[in-house]
Design an enzyme around this catalytic site. Structure first.
Site, PDB file in Angstrom:
ATOM      1  N   PRO A 237      57.062  59.945  91.249  1.00 26.22           N
ATOM      2  CA  PRO A 237      58.005  60.857  91.909  1.00 26.22           C
ATOM      3  C   PRO A 237      58.182  60.449  93.361  1.00 26.22           C
ATOM      4  O   PRO A 237      57.260  60.546  94.166  1.00 26.22           O
ATOM      5  CB  PRO A 237      57.332  62.232  91.783  1.00 26.22           C
ATOM      6  CG  PRO A 237      55.910  61.969  91.469  1.00 26.22           C
ATOM      7  CD  PRO A 237      55.793  60.596  90.889  1.00 26.22           C
ATOM      8  N   ASP A 415      54.804  57.877  96.800  1.00 24.71           N
ATOM      9  CA  ASP A 415      54.541  58.515  95.510  1.00 24.71           C
ATOM     10  C   ASP A 415      53.976  59.899  95.784  1.00 24.71           C
ATOM     11  O   ASP A 415      52.858  60.033  96.272  1.00 24.71           O
ATOM     12  CB  ASP A 415      53.540  57.637  94.735  1.00 24.71           C
ATOM     13  CG  ASP A 415      53.268  58.151  93.326  1.00 24.71           C
ATOM     14  OD1 ASP A 415      53.516  59.344  93.069  1.00 24.71           O
ATOM     15  OD2 ASP A 415      52.792  57.338  92.498  1.00 24.71           O
ATOM     16  N   HIS A 416      54.751  60.907  95.461  1.00 24.58           N
ATOM     17  CA  HIS A 416      54.357  62.269  95.825  1.00 24.58           C
ATOM     18  C   HIS A 416      53.160  62.773  95.020  1.00 24.58           C
ATOM     19  O   HIS A 416      52.573  63.809  95.337  1.00 24.58           O
ATOM     20  CB  HIS A 416      55.553  63.215  95.649  1.00 24.58           C
ATOM     21  CG  HIS A 416      55.533  64.397  96.575  1.00 24.58           C
ATOM     22  ND1 HIS A 416      54.434  64.738  97.330  1.00 24.58           N
ATOM     23  CD2 HIS A 416      56.478  65.320  96.865  1.00 24.58           C
ATOM     24  CE1 HIS A 416      54.704  65.826  98.035  1.00 24.58           C
ATOM     25  NE2 HIS A 416      55.934  66.200  97.778  1.00 24.58           N
ATOM     26  N   ARG A 417      52.764  62.040  93.987  1.00 25.36           N
ATOM     27  CA  ARG A 417      51.539  62.415  93.276  1.00 25.36           C
ATOM     28  C   ARG A 417      50.322  62.142  94.146  1.00 25.36           C
ATOM     29  O   ARG A 417      49.258  62.715  93.957  1.00 25.36           O
ATOM     30  CB  ARG A 417      51.394  61.608  91.966  1.00 25.36           C
ATOM     31  CG  ARG A 417      52.465  61.901  90.936  1.00 25.36           C
ATOM     32  CD  ARG A 417      52.375  60.947  89.764  1.00 25.36           C
ATOM     33  NE  ARG A 417      52.509  59.550  90.173  1.00 25.36           N
ATOM     34  CZ  ARG A 417      52.402  58.523  89.345  1.00 25.36           C
ATOM     35  NH1 ARG A 417      52.146  58.726  88.073  1.00 25.36           N
ATOM     36  NH2 ARG A 417      52.553  57.286  89.788  1.00 25.36           N
TER      37      ARG A 417
END
Ligand code: CAO
Length: 443
Positions: A237, A415-417
């Site tokens: 994401p 990467d928003h994770r």
């Protein structure tokens, strides 16, 4: 043998050369009204599977066998209330693989002789034990062993297939129709387990109907990078943090060092300073110098600092990696950049020269554009895009005046994770600080 005049026992018939065979499916339940020859259970040895047909018409009273049991000829399958519709088989016949033996009906309610099961089909892999084929209407769906085998081979769950055969039997054509229907549905791309992504199939359009066209095959690099970019784009994401750095002083410094660097055979580019600054930021924010573990449960933090850079070549995009940046000065980095870029354009890059990256910089500054959203080079967790710097009026509050400053646009995708928005902004702020102060950068 009968328990009463109306109750009949149904036994496993002669099933050929099998001593004891697994019961893999019970196709009826107590209270079901079954016709003679309706399948009652499915048995499966390591060589064959077979449906055991009912020797009578009647109502199932009690199931005496369960999925997972091993049964041989004569084992009690169930009891059945046949009332006055008894139609027992006259004599026991061995299993015939190709065709069931003909059944002779006698009027006397005697103990039924075993009847040949339906044709034997070689097995593939049994459905999960106990997985009854309940059709969407809640009733058990019936199918011959050959149809079950066909469905198993295609991985089709028979409970989802609409039956068109006599007495709700599923036919081969029903399985085919089901598969065709599933294939025509919007495609679920293979993007990793549980991605849950469903995309509409791309329409196939004959563009020649609108005008003249020609075909140009994609290069090998373009095909490879396209597949990777697509995977990365849908897997991670992405969030892109935009920022700007005042590189006026840095650019002055770079130009002042240019002649000296050239004497050493090096082109001192802005990219070399960007790589140097990024390692400083990676040290300050170690989560950026990491990869998500394959199970997604932890971060793999790296204590080395290898930075890749996107390089535009006639064949497509490649990402050579400058190794151990933390141990190199800007001139070393610039030298590596020059050598790796030249190799990339001459198609001489080795695989290992494109491996081991921790973070990537994509510089379009030499080309143009104001900002863009770079795609993360997974399993890295962030990528910095830089666009063309330009002179802009910047207000200096101390002297209350606008000054012309050289401003570099930055686009950090992460990467928003792994990275939170606050850290994304902290990282670009750190980059801004480093790039606007040459002394800090070179320390
Ligand atoms: N702003 C303004 N000018 C810039 C600049 C910037 N941010 N960055 C570079 N320039 C200028 C340089 O000063 C140089 O000018 P001179 O020729 O007058 O000295 C010119 O642009 C060309 O620079 P360069 O290409 O020689 O060097 P570089 O370090 O900027 O770039 C490389 C090297 C390999 C990154 C580049 O050649 C390249 O391939 N870029 C494309 C990367 C790409 O395709 N990214 C997209 C990937 S998809 O995410």
């Amino acid at each position: 043998m009968t328990n009463s005049m109306a109750i009949q026992e149904v036994l496993v018939p002669d099933i050929g050369n099998f001593d004891s065979v697994d019961v893999i499916e019970i196709l009826v339940k107590a209270g079901d009204l079954v016709a003679k020859d309706d399948s009652l259970i499915t048995m499966e040895s390591d060589k064959a599977s077979m449906d055991i047909p009912s020797p009578f018409a009647g109502v199932v009273k009690e199931i005496k066998i369960k999925v997972g049991d091993k049964a041989a000829q004569g084992a009690l399958i169930l009891t059945m209330d046949v009332n006055d519709v008894v139609a027992p088989v006259a004599e026991s016949k061995p299993v015939e693989v190709a065709k069931p033996a003909p059944v002779t009906v006698t009027p006397e309610p005697t103990r039924p002789a075993p009847e040949p099961p339906k044709p034997i089909a070689p097995i593939n892999k049994p459905d999960p034990v106990g997985a009854s084929h309940l059709a969407s209407n809640g009733k058990l769906s019936h199918a011959s062993p050959s149809v079950r085998k066909f469905a198993r081979e295609l991985g089709v769950n028979l409970s989802l297939v609409a039956a068109s055969g006599n007495k709700n039997r599923i036919l081969t054509t029903d399985v085919q129709t089901y598969v065709k229907g599933e294939l025509a549905k919007p495609r679920s791309d293979n993007m990793g387990a549980g991605s849950g992504l469903t995309t509409l199939a791309m329409p196939v359009i004959d563009f020649s109907q609108f005008g003249e066209i020609s075909h140009k095959p994609l290069s090998r690099i373009k095909k490879l990078s396209g597949t990777n970019l697509h995977r990365n784009w849908v897997t991670a994401p992405h969030v892109t943090q935009f920022d700007e750095a005042d590189i006026t002083d840095l650019e002055d410094f770079r130009k002042s060092m240019q002649a000296d660097a050239e004497k050493r055979g090096v082109k001192l580019t802005m990219l070399a300073f960007l790589i140097k600054a990024s390692v400083n930021a990676l040290k300050a924010y170690p989560n950026f110098n990491a990869s998500l573990s394959p199970d997604g449960d932890s971060l793999i933090l790296k204590n080395y600092f290898n930075v890749g850079f996107a390089c535009d070549t006639p064949d497509g995009l490649v990402v050579p990696v400058v190794r151990d940046v933390h141990q190199k000065d800007v001139l070393d980095i610039a030298r590596d950049l020059g050598e790796l870029s030249a190799k990339a354009r001459e198609r001489k890059l080795k695989i290992e020269e494109m491996q081991g990256g921790c973070f990537t910089i994509s510089s379009l500054g030499g080309i143009g554009g104001t900002m863009f959203t770079p795609i993360i080079n997974c399993p890295e967790v962030a990528i910095l895009g830089v666009s063309r710097s330009s002179m802009q009026p910047v207000y200096d509050a101390k002297i209350k005046i606008f000054e012309p400053r050289l401003i570099l646009p930055m686009s950090l995708s992460y990467d928003h994770r792994v990275i939170d928005g606050a850290d994304g902004a902290r990282f670009t702020s750190h980059m801004r600080m480093m790039l606007s102060d040459v002394r800090r950068l070179l320390l």
